[in-house]
Design a protein around this motif. Structure first.
Motif, PDB file in Angstrom:
ATOM      1  N   PHE A 121       0.804  -0.892   0.109  1.00  0.00           N
ATOM      2  CA  PHE A 121      -0.081  -0.027   0.157  1.00  0.00           C
ATOM      3  C   PHE A 121       0.876   1.215   0.101  1.00  0.00           C
ATOM      4  CE2 PHE A 121      -2.204  -3.483   1.804  1.00  0.00           C
ATOM      5  CZ  PHE A 121      -3.692  -3.435   1.566  1.00  0.00           C
ATOM      6  N   HIS A 122       0.455   2.347  -0.518  1.00  0.00           N
ATOM      7  CA  HIS A 122       1.354   3.705  -0.705  1.00  0.00           C
ATOM      8  C   HIS A 122       0.340   4.632  -0.921  1.00  0.00           C
ATOM      9  CE1 HIS A 122       3.081   6.777  -3.203  1.00  0.00           C
ATOM     10  NE2 HIS A 122       4.305   6.325  -2.715  1.00  0.00           N
ATOM     11  N   GLU A 123       0.542   5.588   0.106  1.00  0.00           N
ATOM     12  CA  GLU A 123      -0.141   6.845   0.254  1.00  0.00           C
ATOM     13  C   GLU A 123       0.581   8.211   0.657  1.00  0.00           C
ATOM     14  OE1 GLU A 123      -3.281   7.427  -0.621  1.00  0.00           O
ATOM     15  OE2 GLU A 123      -3.883   5.364  -0.547  1.00  0.00           O
ATOM     16  N   ILE A 124       0.446   9.453   0.302  1.00  0.00           N
ATOM     17  CA  ILE A 124       1.476  10.320   0.440  1.00  0.00           C
ATOM     18  C   ILE A 124       0.544  11.299   1.272  1.00  0.00           C
ATOM     19  CG2 ILE A 124       2.572  12.415  -0.526  1.00  0.00           C
ATOM     20  CD1 ILE A 124       2.644  11.017  -3.073  1.00  0.00           C
ATOM     21  N   ALA A 125       0.999  11.365   2.679  1.00  0.00           N
ATOM     22  CA  ALA A 125       0.532  12.342   3.642  1.00  0.00           C
ATOM     23  C   ALA A 125       1.183  13.608   3.747  1.00  0.00           C
ATOM     24  CB  ALA A 125       0.347  11.717   4.924  1.00  0.00           C
ATOM     25  N   ARG A 126       2.376  13.657   3.451  1.00  0.00           N
ATOM     26  CA  ARG A 126       3.205  14.922   3.651  1.00  0.00           C
ATOM     27  C   ARG A 126       3.259  15.314   5.210  1.00  0.00           C
ATOM     28  NH1 ARG A 126       4.926  18.819  -0.146  1.00  0.00           N
ATOM     29  NH2 ARG A 126       5.007  17.348  -1.306  1.00  0.00           N
ATOM     30  N   LEU A 127       3.519  14.443   5.852  1.00  0.00           N
ATOM     31  CA  LEU A 127       3.601  14.512   7.485  1.00  0.00           C
ATOM     32  C   LEU A 127       4.511  15.584   7.792  1.00  0.00           C
ATOM     33  CD1 LEU A 127       2.530  13.368  10.254  1.00  0.00           C
ATOM     34  CD2 LEU A 127       4.522  11.856  10.282  1.00  0.00           C
ATOM     35  N   GLY A 128       5.480  15.816   7.088  1.00  0.00           N
ATOM     36  CA  GLY A 128       6.908  16.940   7.373  1.00  0.00           C
ATOM     37  C   GLY A 128       6.369  18.207   6.876  1.00  0.00           C
ATOM     38  N   GLU A 129       5.392  18.348   6.028  1.00  0.00           N
ATOM     39  CA  GLU A 129       4.698  19.609   5.447  1.00  0.00           C
ATOM     40  C   GLU A 129       5.081  20.922   6.704  1.00  0.00           C
ATOM     41  OE1 GLU A 129       1.629  21.275   2.602  1.00  0.00           O
ATOM     42  OE2 GLU A 129       0.730  20.331   4.419  1.00  0.00           O
ATOM     43  N   GLY A 130       5.934  21.748   6.430  1.00  0.00           N
ATOM     44  CA  GLY A 130       6.097  23.007   7.185  1.00  0.00           C
ATOM     45  C   GLY A 130       7.173  22.390   8.533  1.00  0.00           C
ATOM     46  N   LEU A 131       7.433  21.274   8.536  1.00  0.00           N
ATOM     47  CA  LEU A 131       8.323  21.011   9.649  1.00  0.00           C
ATOM     48  C   LEU A 131       9.568  21.688   9.886  1.00  0.00           C
ATOM     49  CD1 LEU A 131       8.871  19.191  12.306  1.00  0.00           C
ATOM     50  CD2 LEU A 131       9.556  17.492  10.659  1.00  0.00           C
ATOM     51  N   ASN A 132      10.159  21.946   8.407  1.00  0.00           N
ATOM     52  CA  ASN A 132      11.463  22.675   8.461  1.00  0.00           C
ATOM     53  C   ASN A 132      11.279  24.066   9.101  1.00  0.00           C
ATOM     54  OD1 ASN A 132      14.346  22.631   7.529  1.00  0.00           O
ATOM     55  ND2 ASN A 132      13.878  24.053   6.274  1.00  0.00           N
ATOM     56  N   LYS A 133      10.282  24.784   8.777  1.00  0.00           N
ATOM     57  CA  LYS A 133      10.042  26.037   9.021  1.00  0.00           C
ATOM     58  C   LYS A 133       9.482  26.180  10.771  1.00  0.00           C
ATOM     59  CE  LYS A 133       7.049  30.133   7.893  1.00  0.00           C
ATOM     60  NZ  LYS A 133       5.966  30.501   6.969  1.00  0.00           N
ATOM     61  N   ASN A 134       8.474  25.418  10.936  1.00  0.00           N
ATOM     62  CA  ASN A 134       8.001  25.474  12.280  1.00  0.00           C
ATOM     63  C   ASN A 134       8.452  24.608  13.320  1.00  0.00           C
ATOM     64  OD1 ASN A 134       6.022  27.414  11.171  1.00  0.00           O
ATOM     65  ND2 ASN A 134       4.981  25.494  10.130  1.00  0.00           N
ATOM     66  N   GLY A 135       9.203  23.721  13.161  1.00  0.00           N
ATOM     67  CA  GLY A 135       9.682  22.460  14.187  1.00  0.00           C
ATOM     68  C   GLY A 135       8.565  21.730  14.671  1.00  0.00           C
ATOM     69  N   LYS A 136       7.481  21.635  14.033  1.00  0.00           N
ATOM     70  CA  LYS A 136       6.365  20.948  14.619  1.00  0.00           C
ATOM     71  C   LYS A 136       5.581  20.071  13.580  1.00  0.00           C
ATOM     72  CE  LYS A 136       5.230  23.143  18.784  1.00  0.00           C
ATOM     73  NZ  LYS A 136       4.394  24.110  19.783  1.00  0.00           N
ATOM     74  N   ILE A 137       5.032  19.015  13.760  1.00  0.00           N
ATOM     75  CA  ILE A 137       4.161  18.242  12.929  1.00  0.00           C
ATOM     76  C   ILE A 137       2.615  19.011  13.090  1.00  0.00           C
ATOM     77  CG2 ILE A 137       2.788  16.385  12.330  1.00  0.00           C
ATOM     78  CD1 ILE A 137       5.407  14.914  13.258  1.00  0.00           C
ATOM     79  N   SER A 138       2.345  19.589  11.856  1.00  0.00           N
ATOM     80  CA  SER A 138       1.104  20.373  11.918  1.00  0.00           C
ATOM     81  C   SER A 138      -0.210  19.428  12.197  1.00  0.00           C
ATOM     82  CB  SER A 138       0.765  21.266  10.658  1.00  0.00           C
ATOM     83  OG  SER A 138       0.678  20.374   9.499  1.00  0.00           O
ATOM     84  N   ASP A 139      -1.263  20.201  12.610  1.00  0.00           N
ATOM     85  CA  ASP A 139      -2.514  19.236  12.708  1.00  0.00           C
ATOM     86  C   ASP A 139      -3.163  18.794  11.587  1.00  0.00           C
ATOM     87  OD1 ASP A 139      -2.562  19.818  15.583  1.00  0.00           O
ATOM     88  OD2 ASP A 139      -3.621  21.756  15.510  1.00  0.00           O
TER      89      ASP A 139
END
Length: 301
Positions: free
Chosen positions: A32-50
């Motif tokens: 199975f393969h899905e894209i969630a982009r869990l790291g979106e904005g992580l480099n800027k904010n230091g957090k995984i967004s809601d």
């Protein structure tokens, strides 16, 4: 027994459902393969967004359902660079557990490298595995499960895109800064270990392989063990630079949530081949989730 092995990456969430026989061999049943982009904005904010977390939870809920339907006895789930980097990792792991019932194990770069290696190779000959992720890149060399060299580098397709590429195509200055970062990191790798069979795993090499073959849909049998030449990597890079993100999706059939980061992954692969004088690499569809299945299923016995 049947097991599920889940790899939660910075960009993708992958799951392998497999049968583990009495000899401990992994017999794949379904991928199975899905894209969630869990790291979106992580480099800027230091957090995984809601928002990113909710995308991941939705995917993991579906994976849990599929696992139940396939009568899986045990789910093994690992989290990689996004979890290592995020300040709110513990909170994210708890939310995933509460909403999906899946326990996420955060693994360090060294173990990630080892698992990617044993999940990719199929014999005991000397091999190298390059795993270009969303948040990090692992380089591993060895024979069988005897690791001779491993290195986890803090460069990945999502991380570099967010750090350097404000628009697509990026400006020459932005591209130059990304190249410098990649070269600085790859220079930490001892070139004497880069020999033998050279494999590349994860979304960057598999996507490039699909693009150069003109595939409209992902076909695993045409990706696994495809020999990708340096010339074809350069050809793909030039295509990605010439087209807008929407054109990369429409004309090259790259998935929407990969199209905006494929250039960054491609230039990592380009510089790896260039710096270590590699005329080609072997693309593998396997990698970390297969290693997770092998490694953690042994602990059941």
């Amino acid at each position: 027994m049947k097991i599920s092995a889940i790899d939660i990456g910075t960009n993708t969430i992958l799951m392998l459902v497999a049968e583990v026989n009495e000899q401990g061999e992994i017999i794949p049943i379904r991928d199975f393969h899905e894209i969630a982009r869990l790291g979106e904005g992580l480099n800027k904010n230091g957090k995984i967004s809601d928002e990113a977390l909710q995308r991941a939870i939705k995917i993991l809920k579906s994976y849990s359902t599929y696992s139940n339907e396939l009568r899986v006895g045990k789910i093994f789930c690992v989290g990689t660079a996004a979890f290592r980097d995020a300040k709110n990792s513990a909170e994210v792991i708890e939310k995933i557990r509460a909403e999906t019932g899946i326990e996420v194990r955060v693994i360090d770069g060294e173990l990630e490298a080892f698992l990617s290696f044993i999940g990719t190779i199929s014999d005991n000959s000397y091999s190298v595995v390059l795993d270009i992720g969303g948040g990090s890149t692992e380089i591993i060399a060895g024979e069988g499960e005897n690791i001779k060299f491993r290195k986890s580098l803090p460069i990945g397709a999502v991380k570099l895109t967010e750090k350097y590429f404000k628009v697509h195509p990026p400006q020459a200055k932005e591209l130059d800064l990304a190249y410098r970062n990649i070269i600085d990191e790859l220079s930490k790798v001892d070139s004497s270990f880069i020999k033998g069979k050279i494999y590349a795993v994860a979304g960057t090499p598999t996507t490039i392989s699909a693009v150069v073959q003109g595939l409209k849909e992902y076909q695993k049998d045409k990706i696994e063990n495809f020999v990708l030449t340096y010339e074809k990597i350069i050809w793909a890079k030039e295509k990605f630079l010439q087209l807008s993100v929407s054109e990369i999706i429409e004309k090259l059939y790259v998935p929407p949530k990969r199209a905006d980061v494929i250039l960054a992954g491609t230039i990592i692969l380009e510089k790896f081949c260039e710096l270590f004088n590699l005329p080609s690499i072997i693309v593998s569809d396997k990698g970390l989730r297969y290693g997770v299945a092998k490694y953690f299923s042994r602990k059941l016995n």
